[in-house]
Write a protein that holds these residues in place. Structure first.
Motif, PDB file in Angstrom:
ATOM      1  N   GLU A  53       0.820  -1.219   0.000  1.00 23.85           N
ATOM      2  CA  GLU A  53       0.000   0.000   0.000  1.00 23.85           C
ATOM      3  C   GLU A  53       0.856   1.272   0.000  1.00 23.85           C
ATOM      4  N   ASN A  54       2.144   1.159   0.299  1.00 27.07           N
ATOM      5  CA  ASN A  54       3.042   2.321   0.305  1.00 27.07           C
ATOM      6  C   ASN A  54       3.976   2.360  -0.901  1.00 27.07           C
ATOM      7  N   ALA A  55       3.838   1.418  -1.817  1.00 19.49           N
ATOM      8  CA  ALA A  55       4.800   1.278  -2.915  1.00 19.49           C
ATOM      9  C   ALA A  55       4.870   2.517  -3.806  1.00 19.49           C
ATOM     10  N   GLU A  56       3.755   3.053  -4.213  1.00 19.34           N
ATOM     11  CA  GLU A  56       3.774   4.216  -5.109  1.00 19.34           C
ATOM     12  C   GLU A  56       4.383   5.436  -4.424  1.00 19.34           C
ATOM     13  N   ALA A  57       4.015   5.667  -3.179  1.00 21.14           N
ATOM     14  CA  ALA A  57       4.585   6.795  -2.440  1.00 21.14           C
ATOM     15  C   ALA A  57       6.088   6.611  -2.263  1.00 21.14           C
ATOM     16  N   ALA A  58       6.516   5.388  -1.974  1.00 21.81           N
ATOM     17  CA  ALA A  58       7.938   5.103  -1.792  1.00 21.81           C
ATOM     18  C   ALA A  58       8.715   5.333  -3.084  1.00 21.81           C
ATOM     19  N   LYS A  59       8.168   4.910  -4.208  1.00 22.53           N
ATOM     20  CA  LYS A  59       8.828   5.135  -5.500  1.00 22.53           C
ATOM     21  C   LYS A  59       8.979   6.626  -5.780  1.00 22.53           C
ATOM     22  N   THR A  60       7.947   7.391  -5.457  1.00 23.69           N
ATOM     23  CA  THR A  60       7.992   8.832  -5.670  1.00 23.69           C
ATOM     24  C   THR A  60       9.056   9.474  -4.781  1.00 23.69           C
ATOM     25  N   ILE A  61       9.098   9.087  -3.538  1.00 22.00           N
ATOM     26  CA  ILE A  61      10.097   9.629  -2.612  1.00 22.00           C
ATOM     27  C   ILE A  61      11.504   9.335  -3.124  1.00 22.00           C
ATOM     28  N   LEU A  62      11.753   8.092  -3.506  1.00 22.75           N
ATOM     29  CA  LEU A  62      13.090   7.727  -3.968  1.00 22.75           C
ATOM     30  C   LEU A  62      13.434   8.390  -5.298  1.00 22.75           C
TER      31      LEU A  62
END
Length: 69
Positions: A53-62
């Motif tokens: 559930e956090n994958a898209e946000a994590a990709k954006t952050i990185l």
């Protein structure tokens, strides 16, 4: 590791540790899956995984914090 998604694969453990630190500073739990050959240290990779559930946000952050290899 059901419900965890790989968001970064790298050949260097240091890069994976930096990514994990950045994600955790932003409130996203992250784990490292070390798939480097312990005998030679020249083959393999490290995966950074986060809850799905956090994958898209994590990709954006990185994408905003880490330059490509």
């Amino acid at each position: 590791m059901d419900n965890w998604t790989n968001i970064l694969t790298t050949k260097t453990a240091a890069r994976a540790e930096i990514a994990r630190g950045i994600l955790e500073q932003n409130g996203i739990n992250a784990v490292l899956m070390d798939k480097i050959d312990n005998y030679s240290n020249h083959f393999g990779y490290v995966e950074v995984r986060v809850p799905t559930e956090n994958a898209e946000a994590a990709k954006t952050i990185l994408a905003n914090e880490i330059t490509p290899e």
